[in-house]
Design a protein around this motif. Structure first.
Motif, mmCIF file in Angstrom:
data_model
loop_
_atom_site.group_PDB
_atom_site.id
_atom_site.type_symbol
_atom_site.label_atom_id
_atom_site.label_comp_id
_atom_site.label_asym_id
_atom_site.label_seq_id
_atom_site.Cartn_x
_atom_site.Cartn_y
_atom_site.Cartn_z
ATOM 1 N N ALA A 66 43.519 31.519 43.308
ATOM 2 C CA ALA A 66 44.351 31.416 44.514
ATOM 3 C C ALA A 66 45.842 31.536 44.216
ATOM 4 C CB ALA A 66 44.074 30.090 45.222
ATOM 5 N N TYR A 67 46.269 31.089 43.044
ATOM 6 C CA TYR A 67 47.694 31.050 42.727
ATOM 7 C C TYR A 67 48.015 31.697 41.383
ATOM 8 C CZ TYR A 67 47.795 27.811 46.610
ATOM 9 O OH TYR A 67 47.672 27.255 47.860
ATOM 10 N N PRO A 68 47.600 32.925 41.157
ATOM 11 C CA PRO A 68 47.875 33.547 39.858
ATOM 12 C C PRO A 68 49.366 33.766 39.627
ATOM 13 C CG PRO A 68 47.064 35.189 41.384
ATOM 14 C CD PRO A 68 46.933 33.851 42.062
ATOM 15 N N ASP A 69 50.118 33.889 40.710
ATOM 16 C CA ASP A 69 51.559 34.108 40.597
ATOM 17 C C ASP A 69 52.302 32.857 40.165
ATOM 18 O OD1 ASP A 69 50.632 33.155 43.133
ATOM 19 O OD2 ASP A 69 52.622 33.509 43.984
ATOM 20 N N ARG A 70 51.677 31.716 40.256
ATOM 21 C CA ARG A 70 52.342 30.463 39.898
ATOM 22 C C ARG A 70 51.838 29.871 38.601
ATOM 23 N NH1 ARG A 70 52.758 27.357 45.674
ATOM 24 N NH2 ARG A 70 53.739 29.076 46.785
ATOM 25 N N LEU A 71 50.789 30.436 38.062
ATOM 26 C CA LEU A 71 50.196 29.894 36.844
ATOM 27 C C LEU A 71 50.098 30.965 35.775
ATOM 28 C CD1 LEU A 71 47.246 28.032 38.568
ATOM 29 C CD2 LEU A 71 49.307 26.986 37.669
ATOM 30 N N ALA A 72 50.359 30.564 34.568
ATOM 31 C CA ALA A 72 50.188 31.502 33.452
ATOM 32 C C ALA A 72 48.753 31.404 32.972
ATOM 33 C CB ALA A 72 51.144 31.136 32.324
ATOM 34 N N GLY A 73 48.225 32.480 32.553
ATOM 35 C CA GLY A 73 46.878 32.464 32.012
ATOM 36 C C GLY A 73 46.060 33.611 32.553
ATOM 37 N N PRO A 74 44.957 33.855 31.906
ATOM 38 C CA PRO A 74 44.102 34.966 32.329
ATOM 39 C C PRO A 74 43.410 34.630 33.639
ATOM 40 C CG PRO A 74 43.023 33.718 30.604
ATOM 41 C CD PRO A 74 44.405 33.137 30.769
ATOM 42 N N PRO A 75 43.046 35.637 34.407
ATOM 43 C CA PRO A 75 42.308 35.373 35.641
ATOM 44 C C PRO A 75 40.935 34.798 35.311
ATOM 45 C CG PRO A 75 42.421 37.721 35.210
ATOM 46 C CD PRO A 75 43.274 37.049 34.180
ATOM 47 N N PRO A 76 40.369 34.042 36.223
ATOM 48 C CA PRO A 76 39.073 33.433 35.935
ATOM 49 C C PRO A 76 37.986 34.486 35.794
ATOM 50 C CG PRO A 76 39.684 33.075 38.216
ATOM 51 C CD PRO A 76 40.859 33.700 37.539
ATOM 52 N N ARG A 77 37.059 34.221 34.909
ATOM 53 C CA ARG A 77 35.919 35.118 34.742
ATOM 54 C C ARG A 77 34.949 34.900 35.894
ATOM 55 N NH1 ARG A 77 33.603 33.297 29.158
ATOM 56 N NH2 ARG A 77 33.240 31.631 30.596
ATOM 57 N N PRO A 78 34.324 35.955 36.360
ATOM 58 C CA PRO A 78 33.306 35.771 37.399
ATOM 59 C C PRO A 78 32.161 34.921 36.859
ATOM 60 C CG PRO A 78 33.808 38.105 37.081
ATOM 61 C CD PRO A 78 34.529 37.344 36.018
ATOM 62 N N VAL A 79 31.698 34.004 37.664
ATOM 63 C CA VAL A 79 30.600 33.144 37.274
ATOM 64 C C VAL A 79 29.321 33.728 37.872
ATOM 65 C CG1 VAL A 79 29.639 30.819 37.468
ATOM 66 C CG2 VAL A 79 32.092 31.122 37.228
ATOM 67 N N PRO A 80 28.297 33.910 37.052
ATOM 68 C CA PRO A 80 27.070 34.474 37.604
ATOM 69 C C PRO A 80 26.466 33.546 38.652
ATOM 70 C CG PRO A 80 26.742 33.776 35.326
ATOM 71 C CD PRO A 80 28.191 33.582 35.640
ATOM 72 N N ALA A 81 25.787 34.134 39.603
ATOM 73 C CA ALA A 81 25.143 33.348 40.663
ATOM 74 C C ALA A 81 24.061 32.468 40.044
ATOM 75 C CB ALA A 81 24.530 34.278 41.690
ATOM 76 N N PRO A 82 23.995 31.210 40.481
ATOM 77 C CA PRO A 82 22.938 30.350 39.951
ATOM 78 C C PRO A 82 21.575 30.812 40.469
ATOM 79 C CG PRO A 82 24.133 29.220 41.688
ATOM 80 C CD PRO A 82 24.837 30.517 41.436
ATOM 81 N N HIS A 83 20.558 30.448 39.753
ATOM 82 C CA HIS A 83 19.201 30.766 40.163
ATOM 83 C C HIS A 83 18.942 30.094 41.521
ATOM 84 C CE1 HIS A 83 14.834 30.846 40.148
ATOM 85 N NE2 HIS A 83 14.918 31.760 39.190
ATOM 86 N N PRO A 84 18.187 30.722 42.408
ATOM 87 C CA PRO A 84 17.916 30.125 43.728
ATOM 88 C C PRO A 84 17.301 28.726 43.649
ATOM 89 C CG PRO A 84 17.138 32.389 43.676
ATOM 90 C CD PRO A 84 17.598 32.059 42.289
ATOM 91 N N LEU A 85 16.558 28.463 42.586
ATOM 92 C CA LEU A 85 15.959 27.133 42.452
ATOM 93 C C LEU A 85 17.007 26.040 42.244
ATOM 94 C CD1 LEU A 85 12.823 27.895 40.255
ATOM 95 C CD2 LEU A 85 12.868 27.240 42.663
ATOM 96 N N VAL A 86 18.148 26.395 41.691
ATOM 97 C CA VAL A 86 19.197 25.404 41.432
ATOM 98 C C VAL A 86 19.650 24.772 42.744
ATOM 99 C CG1 VAL A 86 21.542 25.073 40.599
ATOM 100 C CG2 VAL A 86 19.954 26.475 39.293
ATOM 101 N N ARG A 87 19.962 25.607 43.732
ATOM 102 C CA ARG A 87 20.393 25.075 45.040
ATOM 103 C C ARG A 87 19.282 24.275 45.710
ATOM 104 N NH1 ARG A 87 25.028 26.437 47.433
ATOM 105 N NH2 ARG A 87 24.267 26.139 49.530
ATOM 106 N N GLU A 88 18.064 24.780 45.606
ATOM 107 C CA GLU A 88 16.935 24.102 46.232
ATOM 108 C C GLU A 88 16.715 22.723 45.610
ATOM 109 O OE1 GLU A 88 12.389 25.156 47.639
ATOM 110 O OE2 GLU A 88 13.385 26.454 46.204
ATOM 111 N N LEU A 89 16.736 22.660 44.274
ATOM 112 C CA LEU A 89 16.579 21.370 43.602
ATOM 113 C C LEU A 89 17.741 20.436 43.905
ATOM 114 C CD1 LEU A 89 15.145 22.475 40.152
ATOM 115 C CD2 LEU A 89 13.994 21.094 41.889
ATOM 116 N N ASP A 90 18.942 20.988 44.000
ATOM 117 C CA ASP A 90 20.102 20.168 44.332
ATOM 118 C C ASP A 90 19.898 19.497 45.692
ATOM 119 O OD1 ASP A 90 22.750 19.162 43.831
ATOM 120 O OD2 ASP A 90 23.470 20.598 45.329
ATOM 121 N N ARG A 91 19.406 20.250 46.656
ATOM 122 C CA ARG A 91 19.157 19.676 47.993
ATOM 123 C C ARG A 91 18.017 18.666 47.949
ATOM 124 N NH1 ARG A 91 19.867 25.185 49.635
ATOM 125 N NH2 ARG A 91 17.624 25.372 49.816
ATOM 126 N N MET A 92 16.974 18.957 47.168
ATOM 127 C CA MET A 92 15.835 18.046 47.100
ATOM 128 C C MET A 92 16.188 16.713 46.448
ATOM 129 S SD MET A 92 12.694 20.408 45.875
ATOM 130 C CE MET A 92 11.858 21.524 46.962
#
Length: 128
Positions: A66-92
């Motif tokens: 959100a604020y690359p112009d105000r912070l030094a450092g490399p841009p964040p690496r894309p994070v792979p999508a979690p497996h669909p079971l992760v969200r389901e287990l989180d809700r359960m």
């Protein structure tokens, strides 16, 4: 990559069908999220703290996006999508799950025992 593009990718990776669904999941007005996506506005730190866990991202990743112009450092690496079971287990397993507490604890115990042998393998792979 603009924050709007980053956020769109993160919403897609978190498997929300639309930005409106995401906004409702985090308890925000959809118009706010749409302004972030369009680049009209950037989120506040408070908003970032609220949306990061829902997107499966760290606060630092979102702040850098959100604020690359105000912070030094490399841009964040894309994070792979979690497996669909992760969200389901989180809700359960969540405190507000409709599953009875005793059943949640039993499910957690079974899952913990099943994945325990793989923890050591994963620890070795990360350190390599």
């Amino acid at each position: 990559m603009s924050f709007g593009d980053y956020l769109k990718d993160a919403i897609d990776a978190a498997r929300f069908p639309t930005p409106t669904h995401f906004a409702r999941a985090v308890g925000m007005d959809p118009s706010v999220v749409l302004r972030w996506l369009s680049g009209e506005q950037r989120p506040t730190i408070r908003s970032i703290e609220r949306i990061a866990p829902v997107l499966g991202r760290t606060i630092n990743e979102l702040v850098l996006a959100a604020y690359p112009d105000r912070l030094a450092g490399p841009p964040p690496r894309p994070v792979p999508a979690p497996h669909p079971l992760v969200r389901e287990l989180d809700r359960m397993l969540a405190d507000d799950s409709p599953i009875p507490a005793a059943d949640r604890r039993a499910l957690e115990t079974v899952l913990d025992r099943m994945i325990d042998p793989y923890r050591q393998v994963l620890r070795r792979r990360r350190s390599a």
